[in-house]
Design a protein around this motif. Sequence first.
Motif, PDB file in Angstrom:
ATOM      1  N   LEU A   1       0.819  -1.212   0.000  1.00  0.00           N
ATOM      2  CA  LEU A   1       0.000   0.000   0.000  1.00  0.00           C
ATOM      3  C   LEU A   1       0.852   1.260   0.000  1.00  0.00           C
ATOM      4  O   LEU A   1       0.518   2.246  -0.675  1.00  0.00           O
ATOM      5  CB  LEU A   1      -0.952  -0.008   1.194  1.00  0.00           C
ATOM      6  N   PHE A   2       1.959   1.250   0.739  1.00  0.00           N
ATOM      7  CA  PHE A   2       2.842   2.411   0.739  1.00  0.00           C
ATOM      8  C   PHE A   2       3.403   2.646  -0.659  1.00  0.00           C
ATOM      9  O   PHE A   2       3.451   3.788  -1.142  1.00  0.00           O
ATOM     10  CB  PHE A   2       3.990   2.216   1.731  1.00  0.00           C
ATOM     11  N   THR A   3       3.813   1.586  -1.319  1.00  0.00           N
ATOM     12  CA  THR A   3       4.325   1.707  -2.689  1.00  0.00           C
ATOM     13  C   THR A   3       3.243   2.192  -3.642  1.00  0.00           C
ATOM     14  O   THR A   3       3.480   3.079  -4.471  1.00  0.00           O
ATOM     15  CB  THR A   3       4.872   0.352  -3.167  1.00  0.00           C
TER      16      THR A   3
ATOM     17  N   VAL B   1      -9.111  16.000  -3.970  1.00  0.00           N
ATOM     18  CA  VAL B   1     -10.137  15.323  -3.179  1.00  0.00           C
ATOM     19  C   VAL B   1     -10.162  13.834  -3.499  1.00  0.00           C
ATOM     20  O   VAL B   1     -10.219  12.982  -2.597  1.00  0.00           O
ATOM     21  CB  VAL B   1     -11.521  15.959  -3.425  1.00  0.00           C
ATOM     22  N   GLY B   2     -10.101  13.500  -4.789  1.00  0.00           N
ATOM     23  CA  GLY B   2     -10.153  12.098  -5.186  1.00  0.00           C
ATOM     24  C   GLY B   2      -8.967  11.298  -4.691  1.00  0.00           C
ATOM     25  O   GLY B   2      -9.124  10.191  -4.156  1.00  0.00           O
TER      26      GLY B   2
ATOM     27  N   HIS C   1       0.860   6.527   6.715  1.00  0.00           N
ATOM     28  CA  HIS C   1       0.512   7.947   6.594  1.00  0.00           C
ATOM     29  C   HIS C   1       1.727   8.815   6.907  1.00  0.00           C
ATOM     30  O   HIS C   1       2.050   9.759   6.160  1.00  0.00           O
ATOM     31  CB  HIS C   1      -0.638   8.255   7.553  1.00  0.00           C
ATOM     32  N   ALA C   2       2.413   8.503   7.990  1.00  0.00           N
ATOM     33  CA  ALA C   2       3.599   9.274   8.369  1.00  0.00           C
ATOM     34  C   ALA C   2       4.696   9.140   7.327  1.00  0.00           C
ATOM     35  O   ALA C   2       5.347  10.125   6.956  1.00  0.00           O
ATOM     36  CB  ALA C   2       4.106   8.810   9.738  1.00  0.00           C
ATOM     37  N   GLY C   3       4.912   7.927   6.839  1.00  0.00           N
ATOM     38  CA  GLY C   3       5.936   7.712   5.824  1.00  0.00           C
ATOM     39  C   GLY C   3       5.638   8.462   4.546  1.00  0.00           C
ATOM     40  O   GLY C   3       6.548   9.050   3.933  1.00  0.00           O
ATOM     41  N   ALA C   4       4.373   8.457   4.119  1.00  0.00           N
ATOM     42  CA  ALA C   4       3.987   9.187   2.910  1.00  0.00           C
ATOM     43  C   ALA C   4       4.169  10.687   3.096  1.00  0.00           C
ATOM     44  O   ALA C   4       4.628  11.394   2.185  1.00  0.00           O
ATOM     45  CB  ALA C   4       2.541   8.865   2.548  1.00  0.00           C
ATOM     46  N   ASN C   5       3.819  11.196   4.278  1.00  0.00           N
ATOM     47  CA  ASN C   5       4.018  12.615   4.570  1.00  0.00           C
ATOM     48  C   ASN C   5       5.493  12.996   4.507  1.00  0.00           C
ATOM     49  O   ASN C   5       5.875  14.010   3.910  1.00  0.00           O
ATOM     50  CB  ASN C   5       3.481  12.960   5.958  1.00  0.00           C
ATOM     51  N   LEU C   6       6.327  12.178   5.144  1.00  0.00           N
ATOM     52  CA  LEU C   6       7.762  12.465   5.167  1.00  0.00           C
ATOM     53  C   LEU C   6       8.356  12.415   3.769  1.00  0.00           C
ATOM     54  O   LEU C   6       9.116  13.307   3.364  1.00  0.00           O
ATOM     55  CB  LEU C   6       8.480  11.467   6.076  1.00  0.00           C
TER      56      LEU C   6
ATOM     57  N   GLY D   1       0.982   6.183  -6.967  1.00  0.00           N
ATOM     58  CA  GLY D   1      -0.302   6.700  -7.429  1.00  0.00           C
ATOM     59  C   GLY D   1      -0.461   8.197  -7.307  1.00  0.00           C
ATOM     60  O   GLY D   1      -1.211   8.809  -8.080  1.00  0.00           O
ATOM     61  N   VAL D   2       0.225   8.809  -6.355  1.00  0.00           N
ATOM     62  CA  VAL D   2       0.042  10.255  -6.147  1.00  0.00           C
ATOM     63  C   VAL D   2       1.236  11.078  -6.607  1.00  0.00           C
ATOM     64  O   VAL D   2       1.137  12.300  -6.711  1.00  0.00           O
ATOM     65  CB  VAL D   2      -0.245  10.580  -4.657  1.00  0.00           C
TER      66      VAL D   2
END
Length: 205
Positions: free
Chosen positions: A55-57, A160-161, A189-194, A62-63
């Motif tokens: 999911l992290f990957t 938003v999407g 969530h934290a990893g994606a933010n960082l 994806g974003v």
Amino acid sequence: MILMNQLISALLQVGLLMAIPFLYYVCSRRAFSGFFSWIGLKIGKGLPLKWMFILFTAIGLGVFIPYLWLYQTGCLTYSGFVVDSFLESGWSVQNILILVLWACIQTALSEEIFFRGFLLELFGQWINWGWANLLQATIFGLIHCFSVLNQSIGPIFLVVGLTAGIGWTLGWLKKTKSDGSLFAGILIHAGANLLSTVLVFCFLL
């Protein structure tokens, strides 16, 4: 002083977003015990490491391109004293601590507690968990539209999407792979933010 401001801001946000579900729980059940387990602040049966990596990957890939486009076109910008402090003194120890506080405590921890912890459980009392997950994810996505509120419909819809999709994914992870625990989602969530912030600071500021 900036580091202290960030610490206070992070703790206040966590406190507020923890207090709301706590008051609801106490008033509705007239009891204190079981709150942390109900909201998902529990160990569970262990971290689903395989799913966390997948999911992290997926979230990162994806974003990355959509958000890169948003930043390069000026539709989305970073602001606040985290950015101001970085622009002033770069990768100092203070700024690294500020970034960690913001990414891990102020956003990841507080948002997972409120959305995947509180709202998902609250809505799940009224409707089945699939619809509850979709509803909390939609609200999670909608609150992020304020970062692009002055833009055209395209960037708003994209932010938003994408954000709602991440919220749905983390809700699914909690309910189906984490034994109701928030910790896997908090780490993702934290990893994606960082990761996203480091990329912005290194290449887009």
